[in-house]
Scaffold this motif. Structure first.
Motif, PDB file in Angstrom:
ATOM      1  N   ALA A 359      53.758  13.555  38.516  1.00 27.80           N
ATOM      2  CA  ALA A 359      53.523  12.409  39.474  1.00 27.80           C
ATOM      3  C   ALA A 359      53.867  12.906  40.726  1.00 27.80           C
ATOM      4  O   ALA A 359      53.189  12.429  41.960  1.00 27.80           O
ATOM      5  N   CYS A 360      55.091  13.316  41.187  1.00 22.23           N
ATOM      6  CA  CYS A 360      55.550  13.155  42.669  1.00 22.23           C
ATOM      7  C   CYS A 360      56.166  14.639  42.934  1.00 22.23           C
ATOM      8  O   CYS A 360      56.504  14.792  44.139  1.00 22.23           O
ATOM      9  N   PHE A 362      58.998  16.094  41.743  1.00 28.15           N
ATOM     10  CA  PHE A 362      60.491  16.118  41.878  1.00 28.15           C
ATOM     11  C   PHE A 362      60.632  17.351  40.781  1.00 28.15           C
ATOM     12  O   PHE A 362      60.361  17.303  39.762  1.00 28.15           O
ATOM     13  N   CYS A 371      61.180   9.719  35.586  1.00 28.62           N
ATOM     14  CA  CYS A 371      61.374  10.427  36.827  1.00 28.62           C
ATOM     15  C   CYS A 371      62.324   9.642  37.590  1.00 28.62           C
ATOM     16  O   CYS A 371      62.008   8.465  37.990  1.00 28.62           O
ATOM     17  N   GLY A 373      62.761  10.461  40.700  1.00 24.16           N
ATOM     18  CA  GLY A 373      62.295  10.461  42.244  1.00 24.16           C
ATOM     19  C   GLY A 373      60.955   9.014  42.068  1.00 24.16           C
ATOM     20  O   GLY A 373      61.013   8.418  43.230  1.00 24.16           O
ATOM     21  N   CYS A 374      60.341   9.029  41.056  1.00 23.68           N
ATOM     22  CA  CYS A 374      58.973   7.826  41.266  1.00 23.68           C
ATOM     23  C   CYS A 374      59.180   7.469  40.071  1.00 23.68           C
ATOM     24  O   CYS A 374      58.338   6.166  40.093  1.00 23.68           O
ATOM     25  N   SER A 379      56.505  11.660  32.962  1.00 25.89           N
ATOM     26  CA  SER A 379      55.779  12.444  33.943  1.00 25.89           C
ATOM     27  C   SER A 379      56.192  13.794  34.025  1.00 25.89           C
ATOM     28  O   SER A 379      55.425  14.579  34.662  1.00 25.89           O
TER      29      SER A 379
END
Ligand SMILES: [Zn+2]
Length: 388
Positions: A359-360, A362, A371, A373-374, A379
């Protein structure tokens, strides 16, 4: 009668003058109103243009100017509130939304919108108590589903897993889709926290809930097996992880090393080797390969397996593993050089052995179910970059 005529004439003239004055006055008002109407969109478009050119500071100035010309327009306040929030100026965003809420002439739909904006400001600012209260007030409005989703995120961020489960169930009941896998994650988090507090019974119960709500989910199976293995119940752990081979073969690599260790501890490496080899043939991964090597007592057999693996999957990780194996069995005269070579390639392989959030983006050496990060669940594909 004649003496009355001048009075009537004066009265008529007076009425006409008053009418003319009123008419001129109203014309002036209309002109001013027209000017304001034409000025306000001009400032608004200026703000929009600056916004599109990513000149947020100037855009804010233009919007403030437009707002001063036309303080009654709620849309500009909303635009400004969102801008402030996006820029991290939460205090100013809160002020704009609170100003809107204080206005008695605001239609109900806009009032809900302002409360939604305010709740988002609090959430972003990390004022979770105030965000929770504001989101709760949106129950029964057009923002109800969105508010429940935000509440779910809020409870997850504050690790209030039972409230998160409650929110997810309400969302399911409201027809917002299935939250089964997410609820299973919440139960897994409860189980891990219970284990950390030395409450194995609570952890057992939470994991049973996790498996009941999402029987196909890999995490409850992995976690339940890890707890059995930690308690020395290796045969039971293997039986549980064998379910993983059937249900989620892609996730086996996450627990491959522990699977091999339990197989050795249970004294049954042959069956585990067969299962892992079959999986490796279908879905090659450096973790499954490492687990297989751990179950192979014979150095020559390990080397053959590594050479085959390198042909099947010519990655840095496999090359590093082969060089490490060669260094371990090298003649004393070649050992130093072989070890150096293994070390150099091993260091190069390291960044490729990370997991990456789809998704991001990371990246982490460690696998995450959510995650960092997001905050998205599941993810991370359960394969390292080198194996993709
Ligand atoms: Zn992410």
């Amino acid at each position: 009668m004649d003496s009355e005529l001048p009075w009537v004439t004066f009265a008529l003239i007076g009425v006409m003058l008053a009418f003319a004055a009123g008419w001129i006055g109203s014309r002036l008002d209309i002109r001013q109103w027209k000017r304001e109407q034409s000025d306000s969109p001009k400032a608004y478009y200026k703000g929009l243009n600056l916004l599109l050119n990513e000149q947020q500071d100037k855009a804010i100035d233009a919007f403030i100017e437009a707002m001063q010309q036309d303080p009654g327009t709620a849309e500009l306040h909303f635009a400004l509130g969102n801008l402030f929030r996006r820029r991290g100026e939460y205090e100013r965003a809160v002020r704009v939304h609170e100003y809107l809420l204080a206005r008695s002439d605001l239609p109900e739909a806009d009032r809900h919108r302002a409360r939604h904006g305010l709740a988002q400001d609090f959430m972003k600012a990390g004022l979770f108590d105030r965000a929770e209260a504001a989101f709760r007030e949106l129950d029964g409005t057009a923002f109800a589903t969105d508010a429940r989703l935000e509440l779910l995120n809020l409870y997850e961020r504050t690790r209030d897993w039972r409230a998160a489960i409650d929110s997810a169930r309400k969302l399911e009941a409201a027809g917002a889709g299935s939250f089964a896998t997410r609820i299973a994650h919440h139960w897994c988090e409860i189980a891990e926290e219970a284990d950390a507090r030395q409450r194995p019974d609570e952890a057992d119960a939470a994991l049973a809930e996790a498996r009941a709500v999402a029987p196909q989910a890999p995490r409850p199976l992995i976690l339940a097996g890890q707890r059995l293995a930690a308690a020395g119940r290796h045969a039971e752990a293997l039986a549980l992880w064998n379910e993983l081979f059937a249900l989620q073969p892609g996730a086996v690599s996450l627990v491959a090393a522990e699977y091999a260790a339990s197989a050795l501890a249970a004294g049954d490496p042959a069956a585990a080797r067969e299962r892992l080899a079959a999986l490796q043939a279908r879905q090659p991964s450096s973790d499954t390969l490492a687990a297989l090597l751990g179950l192979e007592p014979d150095a020559a057999a390990r080397s053959t397996r590594l050479q085959q693996a390198l042909k099947q999957q010519p990655t840095l990780s496999t090359a590093a593993a082969l060089l490490k194996e060669n260094a371990a069995t090298a003649d004393p005269g070649d050992k130093t050089q072989a070890e150096q070579l293994a070390q150099v390639v091993g260091a190069r392989a390291k960044p490729q052995q990370r997991y990456r959030c789809a998704a991001c983006g990371f990246e982490a050496q460690h696998y995450f179910w959510q995650c960092p990060g997001c905050q998205t669940w599941d993810s991370y594909p359960p394969v390292r970059l080198d194996d993709q």
